[in-house]
Design a protein around this motif. Sequence first.
Motif, mmCIF file in Angstrom:
data_model
loop_
_atom_site.group_PDB
_atom_site.id
_atom_site.type_symbol
_atom_site.label_atom_id
_atom_site.label_comp_id
_atom_site.label_asym_id
_atom_site.label_seq_id
_atom_site.Cartn_x
_atom_site.Cartn_y
_atom_site.Cartn_z
ATOM 1 N N ALA A 254 32.255 63.652 66.217
ATOM 2 C CA ALA A 254 31.883 64.752 67.108
ATOM 3 C C ALA A 254 32.112 66.098 66.444
ATOM 4 O O ALA A 254 31.287 67.014 66.556
ATOM 5 N N GLY A 255 33.226 66.241 65.748
ATOM 6 C CA GLY A 255 33.510 67.497 65.066
ATOM 7 C C GLY A 255 32.513 67.786 63.958
ATOM 8 O O GLY A 255 32.084 68.934 63.768
ATOM 9 N N LEU A 256 32.127 66.755 63.210
ATOM 10 C CA LEU A 256 31.152 66.945 62.131
ATOM 11 C C LEU A 256 29.781 67.300 62.691
ATOM 12 O O LEU A 256 29.069 68.146 62.126
ATOM 13 N N MET A 257 29.399 66.675 63.796
ATOM 14 C CA MET A 257 28.129 67.017 64.423
ATOM 15 C C MET A 257 28.137 68.475 64.883
ATOM 16 O O MET A 257 27.142 69.210 64.694
ATOM 17 N N ALA A 258 29.243 68.920 65.475
ATOM 18 C CA ALA A 258 29.336 70.309 65.924
ATOM 19 C C ALA A 258 29.280 71.268 64.749
ATOM 20 O O ALA A 258 28.609 72.307 64.805
ATOM 21 N N ALA A 259 29.984 70.933 63.655
ATOM 22 C CA ALA A 259 29.992 71.796 62.472
ATOM 23 C C ALA A 259 28.598 71.924 61.881
ATOM 24 O O ALA A 259 28.180 73.014 61.458
ATOM 25 N N LEU A 260 27.859 70.818 61.839
ATOM 26 C CA LEU A 260 26.492 70.865 61.331
ATOM 27 C C LEU A 260 25.621 71.798 62.165
ATOM 28 O O LEU A 260 24.896 72.650 61.630
ATOM 29 N N ALA A 261 25.699 71.637 63.485
ATOM 30 C CA ALA A 261 24.842 72.427 64.366
ATOM 31 C C ALA A 261 25.152 73.911 64.261
ATOM 32 O O ALA A 261 24.257 74.747 64.131
ATOM 33 N N VAL A 262 26.432 74.257 64.297
ATOM 34 C CA VAL A 262 26.828 75.665 64.266
ATOM 35 C C VAL A 262 26.616 76.250 62.871
ATOM 36 O O VAL A 262 26.185 77.396 62.716
ATOM 37 N N GLY A 263 26.923 75.460 61.837
ATOM 38 C CA GLY A 263 26.734 75.939 60.473
ATOM 39 C C GLY A 263 25.276 76.212 60.173
ATOM 40 O O GLY A 263 24.930 77.211 59.531
ATOM 41 N N ARG A 264 24.392 75.332 60.630
ATOM 42 C CA ARG A 264 22.955 75.528 60.409
ATOM 43 C C ARG A 264 22.450 76.772 61.139
ATOM 44 O O ARG A 264 21.457 77.373 60.728
ATOM 45 N N ALA A 265 23.138 77.163 62.228
ATOM 46 C CA ALA A 265 22.745 78.363 62.981
ATOM 47 C C ALA A 265 23.217 79.641 62.307
ATOM 48 O O ALA A 265 22.942 80.735 62.795
ATOM 49 N N GLY A 266 23.956 79.516 61.210
ATOM 50 C CA GLY A 266 24.390 80.683 60.459
ATOM 51 C C GLY A 266 25.670 81.322 60.945
ATOM 52 O O GLY A 266 26.062 82.389 60.457
ATOM 53 N N LYS A 267 26.358 80.685 61.862
ATOM 54 C CA LYS A 267 27.612 81.250 62.378
ATOM 55 C C LYS A 267 28.774 80.899 61.463
ATOM 56 O O LYS A 267 28.737 79.913 60.724
ATOM 57 N N ARG A 268 29.805 81.739 61.535
ATOM 58 C CA ARG A 268 31.015 81.476 60.745
ATOM 59 C C ARG A 268 31.784 80.333 61.389
ATOM 60 O O ARG A 268 32.195 80.425 62.539
ATOM 61 N N VAL A 269 31.996 79.284 60.619
ATOM 62 C CA VAL A 269 32.624 78.070 61.146
ATOM 63 C C VAL A 269 33.972 77.855 60.447
ATOM 64 O O VAL A 269 34.070 77.978 59.221
ATOM 65 N N PHE A 270 34.984 77.523 61.225
ATOM 66 C CA PHE A 270 36.291 77.126 60.690
ATOM 67 C C PHE A 270 36.541 75.714 61.190
ATOM 68 O O PHE A 270 36.795 75.495 62.373
ATOM 69 N N LEU A 271 36.417 74.734 60.281
ATOM 70 C CA LEU A 271 36.566 73.315 60.615
ATOM 71 C C LEU A 271 37.906 72.823 60.077
ATOM 72 O O LEU A 271 38.159 72.856 58.870
ATOM 73 N N ALA A 272 38.790 72.390 60.975
ATOM 74 C CA ALA A 272 40.127 71.937 60.572
ATOM 75 C C ALA A 272 40.371 70.530 61.088
ATOM 76 O O ALA A 272 40.177 70.247 62.277
ATOM 77 N N ASP A 273 40.816 69.647 60.184
ATOM 78 C CA ASP A 273 41.067 68.252 60.534
ATOM 79 C C ASP A 273 42.417 67.848 59.975
ATOM 80 O O ASP A 273 42.759 68.181 58.835
#
Length: 956
Positions: free
Chosen positions: A177-196
Amino acid sequence: MTQVNRRSQGGRIDRSRPVRFTFNGTGYEGYEGDTLASALLANGVRVTARSFKYHRPRGIVSHGPEEPATLVELDGEDASGNRPVTTVPLKEGLSARSVNCWPSPGFDLGGVNQLISRFIPAGFYYKTFKWPDWHVYEPSIRRAAGLAGAPARPPSSGHFEARHAHADVLIAGAGPAGLMAALAVGRAGKRVFLADEGPEAGGSLLNRNLTIGGRPAMGWVAEVLAELSGMENVTHLQNATVWAYREHNLMIVNERAPGRDSILERNWRVRAGEVVIATGATERTMVFGGNDRPGVMLASSVQAYVNRWGVVPGRRVVLFANNNSVYAVAADLVAADVDVAAIVDSRDDVPQVALDLVPGVEVHKGAVVSGVKGRKALRAVKVEPRTGGGGAFIDCDLLGCSGGWSPTVHLWSQSRSTLTYDEALAAFLPDTAVQPCRAVGAAAGELTLDRIVEGGADLPYAIEPLWRVDVPGQRDKAFLDLQNDVSVSDVQLALREGYSNVEHVKRYTTGGMGIDQGKTGNINIIGTVAMEQGVPLQDVGTTTFRSPYTPVSFGAIGGLREESILFPYRHTPVTQWNKDNGAVMYEAGARWRRPGYFPKAGEGLQEVVNRECHAVRDGVGVYDGSPLGTFELKGRDVPKFLDFIYTNVMSSLTPGNGRYGLMLSDDGLILDDGVAFRLDEHRWMVSTSTGHADAVNMHIEELLQTRFPDWQVMITTVTSQWNNATICGPKSREVMEALGTDIDLSPEAFPFMSFRDGTVAGLPARVVRVSFTGELSYEVNVAPRHMAELWDKVMAAGAPHGILPVGSESSHVLRVEKGFLSLGHEVDGTVDAYDLGMGWIMSRKKPDYMGKRSVLLRRDRGGDRRELVGILPEDPNRQIPEGSPLTPGGRKEATEGVVTACVWSVIQDRWVGLALLKGGRARHGETAHVRLKDDVIPVKITNPVFHDPDGVRLRS
C-alpha cells in the motif's frame, strides 16, 4: 553448534557470507541478512528469555518490532538495552545477552516467583509494600523484575544526528500500500518522504509467497523501487520508523544506520502537507493456558522465518487460528517440506477456498488448543471441541497461532483521529481524520493483497473472534500480554476491584505498557474486558497509543546538532580559525558557537585551562567577544529610560564613558548585568550577557510598548554589526601599541569604563575598556568584514608576548577568581543584589526603578538570606562539584546553601569556589560543610574575591 534448523535453500539471506556472534556467552553462526532472532532459531535455541514478573521460560514469538517476549542487551560498541531480538540485525562479532534472568535463561533463580504466583497478582505491590516505606523494597523489586539497564558509556565511535525536512506527502510504510501511494504521488510531481522501518521495502510481501499479475510479488516491488529511485522528488528511507505524529502534521522519524559510518542514527522532524499511514497490521496471539511456552509463535512469523530467512522454527507444526490467514501459512510450510500435523480452527464453518490450499492437512473445525505439554520446549498441544468435552494431545514442537489481525493504527490515534470497531474484521479501524491524513492498505482494514494492488492474488480474509479459551479447572496461566506477564486472571481481578475503565485496567495490570505498547495483546485485553462486562468492544474502547510505539534510543531523540543541521548555528568570522587551531567548540547563548578551550597534543582539560589562565594573569590572551549582546538606543528619553531599567544612575554619564549596571525584572530578581555607554547626547550603547541578549531585547521592547509608549526611545540590535577581539592581561597595552593605533592608550587619557573611536592595525575600530577577567583589557570592536584580519594581526602582534587564544572554560576560572557574577550560577533566580554584596549598585537617589518595590518588600520580611561567599576546601587539592549543597555539619536533614562554582585557581594554586550561604557575610572565617553522596567536605568561608580585590590591575 550447527544451524540445525536452516533450510538448504531459499530466503533472502546471503549464504556465502557467514557471520559469527555470541548469545549469552555461547558462540553461534548465521548469515548476512539474518536478524539475531532468525539466527538463534536457525541454531535451535529455544529458551531465549525469562518473563517480566514470573521469570517463566520464554522463546521467540514474532519476527518484527511487535516481539513481546525476548528482549536483549547488546555489548561492546553496540551497547544498548531492551532491544526486541527480532529488530537486531546480525553483524560480525555481535555480542548479546538475555534480559532479566540470572545466571541464564535456561536456569534462572528468579523462576522461584512461579511458585508464589498466586500471591503476586496484578497490583500486589500497591497493597503489600506499605510499611515502613515503599523505598525499602524498591531496589529488590526492580532487580527481580524489569528490563535492562542503560549502557555505561556512549558509543565509542559515531554520533547521533537530527534533521528537519518538509514534504507534500509523508508515507509511513513501504509495504504494497505504501509503495502504491508513493508511486501515485511521486508521478504527480509532489515531494514525497517515504519511510519504512524494515531493512528493505516490501512489507508483508517479504514473508509470503504471493503473486502480482501472475509473477512473484517481490519482482513487482523491485520494479516500483527502480521507478521511485529515479524520481528526484522522492526521499526514500529504510530502517526508518515513523514513531510519533504531532500537531500540524509534524512527523518524527528515527532512521537507523543511515549509510554514513560517522552517524549511528538520525532523527528526522518532517512537516508534511498530508500523511499517508501505510503501517500494515499486526497479528495477535491466541489466549489459552500455557500460551507463553517456548515454541508458541505467531503463525505469520513462522511463515516469515521459513520464507524470508530460510529457517524452520520447528519440525512438526500445529496451527491454531480463528481466521483464514493461517491456511496460507500452512500452504507455504507444506511447500517448504515442513510437517504440518494439524490446523485447529475455532470456527465451525471454514471457507472451502481456504481448505483447498491445504489438501491432505488435517483440519479440526470448531476446536481449540486448551493446553500444552512441555516447559522449556513444546512437546504437544491439547486439542478439544470449542464447546467443551473430550480432547486429545497432538505431538508437535511448534505451535503457530493467529488470533486475527489488528490494523496498526498508532499513528492515526496519535494524530487525535478517531477509531471505530468493525465487527466483520473484529478490529478497530481508522474512522474520522482530525489532521490531513489517510490510512491505506492493511492499516485501513484492507487485509488482502487483491484489495491493495491490481492483480494481487490472495486468500479472502474472514474471522470469528475468539478472545480466550476457557477451560474449567485450568491451572496454567493464560496470558493476554506476554511482555508484562498479564494474565486473564489479572484482568478479572482488576474488574472485581472496581477498575472497569480500560485505561484503569491497563494501569492496574500494566497490560499494554512499556516497550510492547499492546501490539499483540491489546485487543485481547479489550475483548476480555468486554466479555466480563457483557458489553460490545466498541463500548470498551482502546487505550492511548503513546509514542514511541516502537523503541527509540535516547541518543536519537537527543540528536546531536552536528554543525548546522537542526538549528542554524551563529558563527563569528573567526569560528573557522578557532576550529583550524584545535578549539573544542561549545554552544553559547542564542545558538552561538564559541571555543571552550584550545588543547595541545597530550593535554588534559585542566592542563589546557591552567595554561590559558596563566597567559591572561601573567602575559596576554585574546578571546572572541562577538556573541555578547549589543544594542544601540537613540532618542531624547533614553537617559530616563535607562535610569528606570537599571538599578543605578545612568543618565549622569558623559559621552565616551560607561557604567556597569544591573537590570531587574518586575519581581525584583536580577534579569541581566551589563554595561551602558553614552555615545553622544541622544545615542547610547548597551551590552548584555550572551545568553540573555534576546530576553533583554524583549524586556526593553515590552516596556516601551506597554508602559512608556510616549517616550522617544528607539532600540536597534547591533550584536552582529560589531565583532570584537578582547585583548586581556598585563601585557595587553604592549600588544595594542604593537598593532598600531591613533588612540592614546595611557590610563589618564583612556581610563577604565570608557571607549574611544579610532583606528587599530589600520582598521576603523571602537575600543572599549571593560574587563570580564579582572585584568587590563581592550575590547577592539570592528565591522564583521574586518574581524578575521584584525584577529590575525592581534595574534601576530602578541606572538612576542606569548599571546594565547582563550576559551569559555578559562573565562569561567578567571571570573571566579575575581568574584564576578554569572547568570545561572550565582544569579540563580532566588537572590538579589544585596545578597550578592552589591548593595552599592542599588541607587538611593532615584525615586523608582524596575523591581525596586519588590526588592524592598522581600527584604522587609527579614530572616536569614543566602549571601555570596568564597569557599576554600580544607584540603586545597579537593575539588567540589558545582551544585553541591552546604549543610550544617554535613547533616542530610537541612540545607543552608549551595556551591555555585569551584575551579582550580592559578593565582591561589588550589581549588577555590563561590557559594550562596545563609547569613554568609557574617560567617567569614567559619567552617561550613559540603555534603556529597558519600562524603562531607569542610570548607572555610571567605570573601568571594580571590584576586586583586581593589581592582588595581584592571584599572592600570
